[in-house]
Design a protein around this motif. Structure first.
Motif, PDB file in Angstrom:
ATOM      1  N   PHE A   7       3.145  -7.171   9.748  1.00  0.00           N
ATOM      2  CA  PHE A   7       4.527  -7.552  10.028  1.00  0.00           C
ATOM      3  C   PHE A   7       4.601  -8.825  10.851  1.00  0.00           C
ATOM      4  O   PHE A   7       5.579  -9.551  10.771  1.00  0.00           O
ATOM      5  CB  PHE A   7       5.253  -6.413  10.734  1.00  0.00           C
ATOM      6  N   LEU A  10       4.683 -11.628   8.527  1.00  0.00           N
ATOM      7  CA  LEU A  10       6.046 -11.797   7.999  1.00  0.00           C
ATOM      8  C   LEU A  10       6.917 -12.523   9.019  1.00  0.00           C
ATOM      9  O   LEU A  10       7.753 -13.348   8.650  1.00  0.00           O
ATOM     10  CB  LEU A  10       6.655 -10.427   7.693  1.00  0.00           C
ATOM     11  N   LYS A 133       3.458  -9.550   1.129  1.00  0.00           N
ATOM     12  CA  LYS A 133       3.982  -8.287   0.581  1.00  0.00           C
ATOM     13  C   LYS A 133       3.003  -7.675  -0.405  1.00  0.00           C
ATOM     14  O   LYS A 133       2.738  -6.467  -0.378  1.00  0.00           O
ATOM     15  CB  LYS A 133       5.291  -8.575  -0.142  1.00  0.00           C
ATOM     16  N   ALA A 136       0.114  -6.155   1.304  1.00  0.00           N
ATOM     17  CA  ALA A 136       0.440  -4.831   1.879  1.00  0.00           C
ATOM     18  C   ALA A 136       0.438  -3.769   0.776  1.00  0.00           C
ATOM     19  O   ALA A 136      -0.103  -2.674   0.973  1.00  0.00           O
ATOM     20  CB  ALA A 136       1.789  -4.900   2.566  1.00  0.00           C
ATOM     21  N   LEU A 140      -1.905  -0.448   0.389  1.00  0.00           N
ATOM     22  CA  LEU A 140      -1.377   0.911   0.200  1.00  0.00           C
ATOM     23  C   LEU A 140      -1.978   1.560  -1.042  1.00  0.00           C
ATOM     24  O   LEU A 140      -2.055   2.781  -1.118  1.00  0.00           O
ATOM     25  CB  LEU A 140       0.142   0.888   0.102  1.00  0.00           C
ATOM     26  N   GLY A 143      -5.033   4.064  -0.782  1.00  0.00           N
ATOM     27  CA  GLY A 143      -4.875   5.491  -0.522  1.00  0.00           C
ATOM     28  C   GLY A 143      -4.547   6.318  -1.746  1.00  0.00           C
ATOM     29  O   GLY A 143      -4.514   7.535  -1.667  1.00  0.00           O
ATOM     30  N   ARG A 144      -4.261   5.640  -2.869  1.00  0.00           N
ATOM     31  CA  ARG A 144      -3.811   6.402  -4.041  1.00  0.00           C
ATOM     32  C   ARG A 144      -4.956   6.999  -4.826  1.00  0.00           C
ATOM     33  O   ARG A 144      -6.058   6.495  -4.792  1.00  0.00           O
ATOM     34  CB  ARG A 144      -2.976   5.503  -4.935  1.00  0.00           C
TER      35      ARG A 144
ATOM     36  N   ASP B  57       8.677   5.111  13.383  1.00  0.00           N
ATOM     37  CA  ASP B  57       8.630   3.656  13.219  1.00  0.00           C
ATOM     38  C   ASP B  57       9.347   3.249  11.938  1.00  0.00           C
ATOM     39  O   ASP B  57      10.170   2.328  11.941  1.00  0.00           O
ATOM     40  CB  ASP B  57       7.170   3.211  13.191  1.00  0.00           C
ATOM     41  N   ARG B  61      12.764   1.002  11.600  1.00  0.00           N
ATOM     42  CA  ARG B  61      12.831  -0.216  10.783  1.00  0.00           C
ATOM     43  C   ARG B  61      13.923  -0.091   9.718  1.00  0.00           C
ATOM     44  O   ARG B  61      14.668  -1.042   9.460  1.00  0.00           O
ATOM     45  CB  ARG B  61      11.484  -0.463  10.116  1.00  0.00           C
ATOM     46  N   GLU B  88      12.275  -5.524   3.645  1.00  0.00           N
ATOM     47  CA  GLU B  88      10.919  -5.397   3.103  1.00  0.00           C
ATOM     48  C   GLU B  88      10.008  -4.647   4.076  1.00  0.00           C
ATOM     49  O   GLU B  88       9.214  -3.801   3.666  1.00  0.00           O
ATOM     50  CB  GLU B  88      10.322  -6.781   2.819  1.00  0.00           C
ATOM     51  N   GLU B  89      10.149  -4.987   5.382  1.00  0.00           N
ATOM     52  CA  GLU B  89       9.339  -4.285   6.389  1.00  0.00           C
ATOM     53  C   GLU B  89       9.632  -2.801   6.353  1.00  0.00           C
ATOM     54  O   GLU B  89       8.706  -1.973   6.402  1.00  0.00           O
ATOM     55  CB  GLU B  89       9.649  -4.836   7.787  1.00  0.00           C
ATOM     56  N   ILE B  92       7.950  -1.296   3.315  1.00  0.00           N
ATOM     57  CA  ILE B  92       6.495  -1.142   3.463  1.00  0.00           C
ATOM     58  C   ILE B  92       6.191   0.034   4.387  1.00  0.00           C
ATOM     59  O   ILE B  92       5.302   0.836   4.110  1.00  0.00           O
ATOM     60  CB  ILE B  92       5.870  -2.455   3.994  1.00  0.00           C
ATOM     61  N   SER B  93       6.967   0.152   5.490  1.00  0.00           N
ATOM     62  CA  SER B  93       6.736   1.260   6.424  1.00  0.00           C
ATOM     63  C   SER B  93       6.940   2.603   5.732  1.00  0.00           C
ATOM     64  O   SER B  93       6.148   3.530   5.916  1.00  0.00           O
ATOM     65  CB  SER B  93       7.685   1.164   7.608  1.00  0.00           C
ATOM     66  N   LYS B  95       6.722   3.241   2.552  1.00  0.00           N
ATOM     67  CA  LYS B  95       5.634   3.466   1.595  1.00  0.00           C
ATOM     68  C   LYS B  95       4.375   3.941   2.310  1.00  0.00           C
ATOM     69  O   LYS B  95       3.650   4.807   1.803  1.00  0.00           O
ATOM     70  CB  LYS B  95       5.336   2.179   0.831  1.00  0.00           C
ATOM     71  N   LEU B  96       4.122   3.339   3.509  1.00  0.00           N
ATOM     72  CA  LEU B  96       2.937   3.741   4.288  1.00  0.00           C
ATOM     73  C   LEU B  96       3.035   5.206   4.693  1.00  0.00           C
ATOM     74  O   LEU B  96       2.086   5.975   4.512  1.00  0.00           O
ATOM     75  CB  LEU B  96       2.815   2.856   5.528  1.00  0.00           C
ATOM     76  N   SER B  99       2.405   7.385   1.744  1.00  0.00           N
ATOM     77  CA  SER B  99       1.006   7.550   1.318  1.00  0.00           C
ATOM     78  C   SER B  99       0.222   8.374   2.327  1.00  0.00           C
ATOM     79  O   SER B  99      -0.688   9.113   1.943  1.00  0.00           O
ATOM     80  CB  SER B  99       0.353   6.192   1.057  1.00  0.00           C
TER      81      SER B  99
END
Lengths: 144, 116
Positions: A7, A10, A133, A136, A140, A143-144, B57, B61, B88-89, B92-93, B95-96, B99
């Motif tokens: 982040f 970003l 992006k 990131a 991710l 982990g899949r 978190d 966000r 977007e942040e 992503i958070s 999605k994290l 997962s």
């Protein structure tokens, strides 16, 4: 965010976009006032030039890489005091005794070139955000 | 080992006496890390705490991004790319967190499948 990571990248790219947008505003101001002969300070409009400054993102970070990462911001807006072009127009209300009007020292061609640079730099910033992006998303996918 | 290997191991297991079994348990007790007393308080941060922090978190966000979008739509905010970066942040958070949850459920299913 306390821990610099994806982040913060970003954030840095976003500061670049903000700076370029500021430059765009200044250029738009110069272009809009390319023929302005009256200002609050008196005299014709003088062209403005934004000065970019690097600003450390995390000066106290433990990581030496993060310590050297810098955001960008517009520190100040410089005013050019070069004399503008003198145009002979005795009918103009701002003409001097000899009938000359001082025009702003804005060169429209230069401003257009700066505009293109600013717009390309903005696009470059957006491209870097897109690739941050996708990094990131790739992380991710582990982990899949 | 011949084809009778598995049966042979079964025979050996049946021959383990109770006192041997307790010896085996003693052996496990000596393995470092299994003894819970050796862990300090800070090391005992549970997985649920970490997951809750991640969810919080992501929620913060998401909330920030939502507020920025509302302000932008209402004309109170002029920061187009800032709004997009915030959303977007948040994405992503989330999605994290998703997962991490998937991983947790996978681990749980794996434990569930163990034959006792």
């Amino acid at each position: 965010m306390s821990v610099p990571g994806i982040f913060s990248a970003l954030e840095v790219a976003g500061s670049g976009l903000t700076a370029e947008r500021g430059r765009m505003n200044v250029i738009a101001s110069n272009l809009a006032n390319a023929r302005t002969t009256r200002t609050a300070e008196g005299g014709p409009y003088k062209r403005l030039d934004p000065v970019f400054e690097a600003k450390s993102l995390a000066p106290n970070a433990f990581d030496p890489v993060m310590r050297n990462v810098h955001k960008v911001e517009i520190g100040r807006v410089e005013r050019s005091d070069e004399p503008g072009q003198l145009i002979y127009d005795p009918e103009h209300p701002d003409a001097d005794e000899a009938g000359y009007v001082e025009m702003p020292n804005v060169n429209v061609v230069t401003e257009m070139v700066n505009l293109m640079t600013a717009s390309r730099a903005y696009e470059a910033g957006v491209t870097s955000i897109e690739s941050i992006k996708s990094m990131a998303s790739a992380a991710l996918r582990i982990g899949r | 080992m011949s084809g009778q290997g598995i049966e042979a191991i079964g025979q050996q297991l049946r021959m383990v006496r109770p006192e041997d079994a307790s010896n085996i348990r003693d052996g496990f007790d000596q393995v470092p890390g299994i003894d819970e007393g050796s862990l300090s308080e800070t090391e005992q941060v549970g997985f649920s705490d970490a997951l809750t922090a991640a969810v919080d978190d992501a929620a913060t966000r998401g909330h920030d991004a939502h507020e920025m979008m509302k302000d932008f739509a209402a004309g109170r905010l002029d920061d187009l790319h800032g709004t997009m970066i915030a959303s977007e942040e948040a994405g992503i958070s989330v999605k994290l967190v998703g997962s991490i949850r998937d991983k947790l459920l996978d681990a749980f299913q794996e434990l569930w499948r163990i034959n006792v």
